[in-house]
Design a protein around this motif. Structure first.
Motif, PDB file in Angstrom:
ATOM      1  N   TYR A  13       0.796  -1.231   0.000  1.00  0.00           N
ATOM      2  CA  TYR A  13       0.000   0.000   0.000  1.00  0.00           C
ATOM      3  C   TYR A  13       0.832   1.287   0.000  1.00  0.00           C
ATOM      4  O   TYR A  13       0.477   2.235  -0.704  1.00  0.00           O
ATOM      5  CB  TYR A  13      -1.055  -0.022   1.101  1.00  0.00           C
ATOM      6  CG  TYR A  13      -2.178  -0.958   0.736  1.00  0.00           C
ATOM      7  CD1 TYR A  13      -3.054  -0.649  -0.302  1.00  0.00           C
ATOM      8  CD2 TYR A  13      -2.341  -2.180   1.369  1.00  0.00           C
ATOM      9  CE1 TYR A  13      -4.074  -1.517  -0.680  1.00  0.00           C
ATOM     10  CE2 TYR A  13      -3.354  -3.059   1.003  1.00  0.00           C
ATOM     11  CZ  TYR A  13      -4.210  -2.719  -0.027  1.00  0.00           C
ATOM     12  OH  TYR A  13      -5.202  -3.578  -0.400  1.00  0.00           O
ATOM     13  N   PRO A  14       1.944   1.340   0.720  1.00  0.00           N
ATOM     14  CA  PRO A  14       2.784   2.543   0.576  1.00  0.00           C
ATOM     15  C   PRO A  14       3.324   2.715  -0.856  1.00  0.00           C
ATOM     16  O   PRO A  14       3.434   3.845  -1.348  1.00  0.00           O
ATOM     17  CB  PRO A  14       3.920   2.307   1.572  1.00  0.00           C
ATOM     18  CG  PRO A  14       3.326   1.412   2.603  1.00  0.00           C
ATOM     19  CD  PRO A  14       2.394   0.514   1.839  1.00  0.00           C
ATOM     20  N   LEU A  63       1.750   1.708  -3.617  1.00  0.00           N
ATOM     21  CA  LEU A  63       0.601   2.171  -4.402  1.00  0.00           C
ATOM     22  C   LEU A  63       0.295   3.639  -4.125  1.00  0.00           C
ATOM     23  O   LEU A  63       0.027   4.408  -5.046  1.00  0.00           O
ATOM     24  CB  LEU A  63      -0.634   1.314  -4.111  1.00  0.00           C
ATOM     25  CG  LEU A  63      -0.610  -0.097  -4.682  1.00  0.00           C
ATOM     26  CD1 LEU A  63      -1.758  -0.924  -4.108  1.00  0.00           C
ATOM     27  CD2 LEU A  63      -0.681  -0.066  -6.206  1.00  0.00           C
ATOM     28  N   HIS A  64       0.354   4.044  -2.868  1.00  0.00           N
ATOM     29  CA  HIS A  64       0.067   5.441  -2.521  1.00  0.00           C
ATOM     30  C   HIS A  64       1.111   6.380  -3.110  1.00  0.00           C
ATOM     31  O   HIS A  64       0.775   7.455  -3.610  1.00  0.00           O
ATOM     32  CB  HIS A  64      -0.036   5.616  -1.006  1.00  0.00           C
ATOM     33  CG  HIS A  64      -1.202   4.886  -0.416  1.00  0.00           C
ATOM     34  ND1 HIS A  64      -1.204   4.436   0.874  1.00  0.00           N
ATOM     35  CD2 HIS A  64      -2.388   4.506  -0.945  1.00  0.00           C
ATOM     36  CE1 HIS A  64      -2.346   3.806   1.115  1.00  0.00           C
ATOM     37  NE2 HIS A  64      -3.078   3.837   0.028  1.00  0.00           N
ATOM     38  N   GLU A 119       0.444   6.607  -6.755  1.00  0.00           N
ATOM     39  CA  GLU A 119      -0.745   7.427  -6.984  1.00  0.00           C
ATOM     40  C   GLU A 119      -0.409   8.916  -6.812  1.00  0.00           C
ATOM     41  O   GLU A 119      -0.826   9.745  -7.625  1.00  0.00           O
ATOM     42  CB  GLU A 119      -1.866   7.011  -6.028  1.00  0.00           C
ATOM     43  CG  GLU A 119      -3.182   7.687  -6.323  1.00  0.00           C
ATOM     44  CD  GLU A 119      -4.352   7.110  -5.531  1.00  0.00           C
ATOM     45  OE1 GLU A 119      -5.484   7.257  -6.013  1.00  0.00           O
ATOM     46  OE2 GLU A 119      -4.133   6.510  -4.454  1.00  0.00           O
ATOM     47  N   ASN A 120       0.358   9.245  -5.791  1.00  0.00           N
ATOM     48  CA  ASN A 120       0.756  10.640  -5.567  1.00  0.00           C
ATOM     49  C   ASN A 120       1.576  11.191  -6.729  1.00  0.00           C
ATOM     50  O   ASN A 120       1.512  12.381  -7.031  1.00  0.00           O
ATOM     51  CB  ASN A 120       1.541  10.787  -4.264  1.00  0.00           C
ATOM     52  CG  ASN A 120       0.675  10.637  -3.033  1.00  0.00           C
ATOM     53  OD1 ASN A 120      -0.543  10.807  -3.091  1.00  0.00           O
ATOM     54  ND2 ASN A 120       1.297  10.303  -1.929  1.00  0.00           N
ATOM     55  N   GLU A 125      -3.978   5.405 -10.619  1.00  0.00           N
ATOM     56  CA  GLU A 125      -5.126   6.082 -10.017  1.00  0.00           C
ATOM     57  C   GLU A 125      -6.009   5.022  -9.381  1.00  0.00           C
ATOM     58  O   GLU A 125      -6.020   3.868  -9.812  1.00  0.00           O
ATOM     59  CB  GLU A 125      -5.887   6.909 -11.059  1.00  0.00           C
ATOM     60  CG  GLU A 125      -6.353   6.147 -12.263  1.00  0.00           C
ATOM     61  CD  GLU A 125      -6.903   7.053 -13.359  1.00  0.00           C
ATOM     62  OE1 GLU A 125      -6.614   8.260 -13.358  1.00  0.00           O
ATOM     63  OE2 GLU A 125      -7.617   6.526 -14.218  1.00  0.00           O
ATOM     64  N   SER A 126      -6.709   5.425  -8.350  1.00  0.00           N
ATOM     65  CA  SER A 126      -7.585   4.483  -7.646  1.00  0.00           C
ATOM     66  C   SER A 126      -9.038   4.872  -7.860  1.00  0.00           C
ATOM     67  O   SER A 126      -9.352   6.023  -8.168  1.00  0.00           O
ATOM     68  CB  SER A 126      -7.255   4.466  -6.152  1.00  0.00           C
ATOM     69  OG  SER A 126      -7.500   5.726  -5.577  1.00  0.00           O
ATOM     70  N   LYS A 175     -11.351  -0.948  -3.327  1.00  0.00           N
ATOM     71  CA  LYS A 175     -10.565   0.099  -3.960  1.00  0.00           C
ATOM     72  C   LYS A 175      -9.658  -0.572  -4.995  1.00  0.00           C
ATOM     73  O   LYS A 175      -8.822  -1.408  -4.660  1.00  0.00           O
ATOM     74  CB  LYS A 175      -9.724   0.838  -2.921  1.00  0.00           C
ATOM     75  CG  LYS A 175      -9.011   2.049  -3.466  1.00  0.00           C
ATOM     76  CD  LYS A 175      -8.313   2.797  -2.326  1.00  0.00           C
ATOM     77  CE  LYS A 175      -7.819   4.144  -2.767  1.00  0.00           C
ATOM     78  NZ  LYS A 175      -7.209   4.881  -1.646  1.00  0.00           N
ATOM     79  N   TYR A 218      -7.012  -0.196  -8.430  1.00  0.00           N
ATOM     80  CA  TYR A 218      -5.963   0.661  -8.971  1.00  0.00           C
ATOM     81  C   TYR A 218      -5.814   0.366 -10.456  1.00  0.00           C
ATOM     82  O   TYR A 218      -5.975  -0.769 -10.891  1.00  0.00           O
ATOM     83  CB  TYR A 218      -4.630   0.394  -8.260  1.00  0.00           C
ATOM     84  CG  TYR A 218      -4.682   0.776  -6.806  1.00  0.00           C
ATOM     85  CD1 TYR A 218      -4.297   2.044  -6.391  1.00  0.00           C
ATOM     86  CD2 TYR A 218      -5.147  -0.121  -5.847  1.00  0.00           C
ATOM     87  CE1 TYR A 218      -4.360   2.403  -5.049  1.00  0.00           C
ATOM     88  CE2 TYR A 218      -5.212   0.231  -4.510  1.00  0.00           C
ATOM     89  CZ  TYR A 218      -4.818   1.493  -4.124  1.00  0.00           C
ATOM     90  OH  TYR A 218      -4.889   1.847  -2.796  1.00  0.00           O
TER      91      TYR A 218
END
Length: 114
Positions: A50-51, A53-54, A57-58, A63-64, A76, A78
């Motif tokens: 998850y970090p 993916l985040h 995304e940032n 995109e989620s 959720k 991606y």
């Protein structure tokens, strides 16, 4: 064979983007697919995935969005973006270059496995 985590760390972004390049996925699905496709060599936990993916995304690489899964639960998901596809292409070229040079140094020997 157990793989040194530092070897895996450098390739996780490429692996995650490769999974998403094949289609939209939710986190647990990515974890399971990565395990299956690597014959259980790569096993990410949620605290690692998850970090990544985040961060992607940032940076606009993924995109989620929320959607209803096959079991009826909201999840959720991606998806890779155009910018993420470009990064994936660059990461693959980088990996091919790096691995060819490592193989050159060690004599072109490749591990076949048990």
């Amino acid at each position: 064979m157990k793989i040194d985590k530092s070897l895996i760390t450098g390739s996780t972004t490429m692996l995650v983007l490769t999974l998403l390049n094949a289609g939209d996925k939710y986190g647990y699905q990515m974890i399971k697919e990565l395990e299956e496709q690597s014959d259980n060599t790569f096993s990410l936990n949620e605290g690692t995935l998850y970090p990544i993916l985040h961060g992607l995304e940032n940076d606009g690489m993924v995109e989620s969005f929320m959607a209803v899964a096959e079991n009826g639960r909201k999840r959720k998901y991606y998806r890779i973006t155009k910018k993420g596809k470009k990064l994936l292409e660059d990461k693959k070229k980088e990996w091919e270059f790096f691995s060819s040079k490592v193989n050159k140094v060690i004599g072109g020997v490749t591990y076949v496995g048990a």
